[in-house]
Enzyme design. Structure first.
Site, PDB file in Angstrom:
ATOM      1  N   LYS A 186       4.684  -0.956   3.286  1.00  0.00           N
ATOM      2  CA  LYS A 186       3.095  -0.972   3.285  1.00  0.00           C
ATOM      3  C   LYS A 186       2.409  -2.122   3.337  1.00  0.00           C
ATOM      4  O   LYS A 186       2.812  -3.135   2.444  1.00  0.00           O
ATOM      5  CB  LYS A 186       2.962  -0.348   1.878  1.00  0.00           C
ATOM      6  CG  LYS A 186       1.502  -0.319   1.528  1.00  0.00           C
ATOM      7  CD  LYS A 186       1.297   0.367   0.101  1.00  0.00           C
ATOM      8  CE  LYS A 186      -0.265  -0.111  -0.414  1.00  0.00           C
ATOM      9  NZ  LYS A 186      -0.426   0.322  -1.781  1.00  0.00           N
ATOM     10  N   GLY A 242      -6.987   0.457  -8.628  1.00  0.00           N
ATOM     11  CA  GLY A 242      -6.634   0.697  -9.940  1.00  0.00           C
ATOM     12  C   GLY A 242      -8.010   0.961 -10.630  1.00  0.00           C
ATOM     13  O   GLY A 242      -8.020   0.947 -11.933  1.00  0.00           O
ATOM     14  N   GLY A 255      -7.817   3.962  -6.000  1.00  0.00           N
ATOM     15  CA  GLY A 255      -8.959   4.412  -6.302  1.00  0.00           C
ATOM     16  C   GLY A 255      -9.193   5.915  -6.665  1.00  0.00           C
ATOM     17  O   GLY A 255      -9.819   6.315  -7.537  1.00  0.00           O
ATOM     18  N   THR A 302      -2.243   4.233 -10.110  1.00  0.00           N
ATOM     19  CA  THR A 302      -2.865   3.880 -11.497  1.00  0.00           C
ATOM     20  C   THR A 302      -2.900   5.438 -12.362  1.00  0.00           C
ATOM     21  O   THR A 302      -2.952   5.569 -13.730  1.00  0.00           O
ATOM     22  CB  THR A 302      -4.053   3.034 -11.502  1.00  0.00           C
ATOM     23  OG1 THR A 302      -3.867   1.835 -10.802  1.00  0.00           O
ATOM     24  CG2 THR A 302      -4.817   2.715 -12.766  1.00  0.00           C
TER      25      THR A 302
END
Lengths: 66, 255
Positions: free
Chosen positions: B96, B157, B184, B206
């Site tokens: 990534k 996050g 997000g 997150t």
């Protein structure tokens, strides 16, 4: 002699076999990857590699990340 | 058969998870077992020279695809260096790309990301670039050899949801590689929304890792991603301005 490992100056009594250095620091060779003087050091070369005066090493492993 | 194939690997689960921020990383194995998640991101960092470092790989089941990220990279060159190190660590050839020099919002630098993608795709990596949603950048990433594009929903996050919805919708429509919403997404409903639009997958870290019960939240995300995908495949009916009766209005009581 002095080498730099992960950005930190490290004093060693003399040229030190890489695998001995890892063992002394209790670092598991199976889970780390090493950059030696700016180049990736492939695993099959670790047994023949000695840390010498002025060398720079990055020793990395995977951590949690997103 | 609704298949998602990336880098030659067929994936049954369209939920990708990150491994950061968990209070106890050992729960990742339970998440994988209970949800069927197959792709897990990891990061690469300097070890502690005192030998007391963690090893996240012990917590990730062997059958998973490891997706190392290039977090910490501020330029294409740094991302390339991290990607090569990750591959040398023997964990496969997926990466990534994450190139960030903005410390406040952690927004990705699309130009540097495109450069890194071009080099790494050429070297045989399966490149999944994290990107700011932009059509021209997405098309350039495709040309550079990206296996998918990963636009952000909101800053990393933040759990703020799909703030970039309209542009992500356009990317889904116009891109020929899978579009994976990354960053997000805070709630399962937001993941479902992305999937209903036709996103190929969602990457969530997150929102799961910092939930009161990460395992239950991972299950919720897994079901939401699946439900959203099914809804997309089912082709939702059209919306209208005025009511249209679902039941016959004639033939009974006073008619």
């Amino acid at each position: 002699m002095r080498a730099t490992v992960n950005g930190v100056p490290v004093e060693l009594p003399g040229a030190t076999p890489l695998l001995a250095f890892l063992a002394e620091r209790k670092l598991d060779p199976a889970v780390v990857v090493i950059e030696y003087n700016g180049q990736i050091l492939h695993r099959d070369r670790w047994p023949d590699t000695c840390i010498s005066d002025g060398d720079t090493l990055e020793i990395l492993s995977f951590v949690g990340g997103g | 058969m609704d298949r998602l194939v990336i880098g030659g690997r067929e994936l049954k689960s369209r939920l990708f998870i990150g491994s950061g921020k968990f209070a106890d990383e050992r729960i990742i194995g339970d998440i994988v077992a209970q949800t069927g998640v197959e792709v897990v991101t990891v990061a690469l960092r300097r070890v502690s020279l005192s030998g007391d470092g963690e090893n996240i790989l012990h917590c990730i089941p062997k059958e998973c695809v490891l997706l190392p990220n290039t977090s910490g990279a501020r330029t294409a060159e740094e991302a390339i260096r991290i990607a090569r190190l990750a591959r040398a660590a023997g964990c496969g050839n997926w990466v990534k790309i994450e190139v960030i020099s903005d410390n406040k919002y952690l927004l990705p630098d699309n130009n540097e990301t495109i450069k890194a993608t071009r080099v790494l795709a050429e070297e045989g990596f399966v490149v999944l670039p994290y990107m700011h949603p932009d059509l021209y950048a997405a098309k350039e990433l495709e040309r550079a050899g990206a296996a998918a594009v990963m636009p952000l929903g909101a800053p990393i996050g933040t759990n703020r949801g799909l703030k970039t919805k309209e542009i992500v919708r356009i990317l889904i429509e116009e891109c020929s590689v899978p579009v994976i919403v990354d960053a997000g997404i805070g709630k399962p409903s937001e993941a479902a929304e992305a999937m209903e639009m036709g996103a190929a997958a969602c990457l969530v870290n997150t929102a799961i890792a910092t939930a009161g019960d990460p395992l239950v939240m991972a299950r919720a995300f897994s079901q939401a991603v699946e439900a959203g995908r099914l809804a997309y495949l089912a082709q939702p009916g059209e919306t209208t301005e005025y009511a249209r009766a679902s039941s016959p209005l004639t033939g009974f009581l006073g008619s």
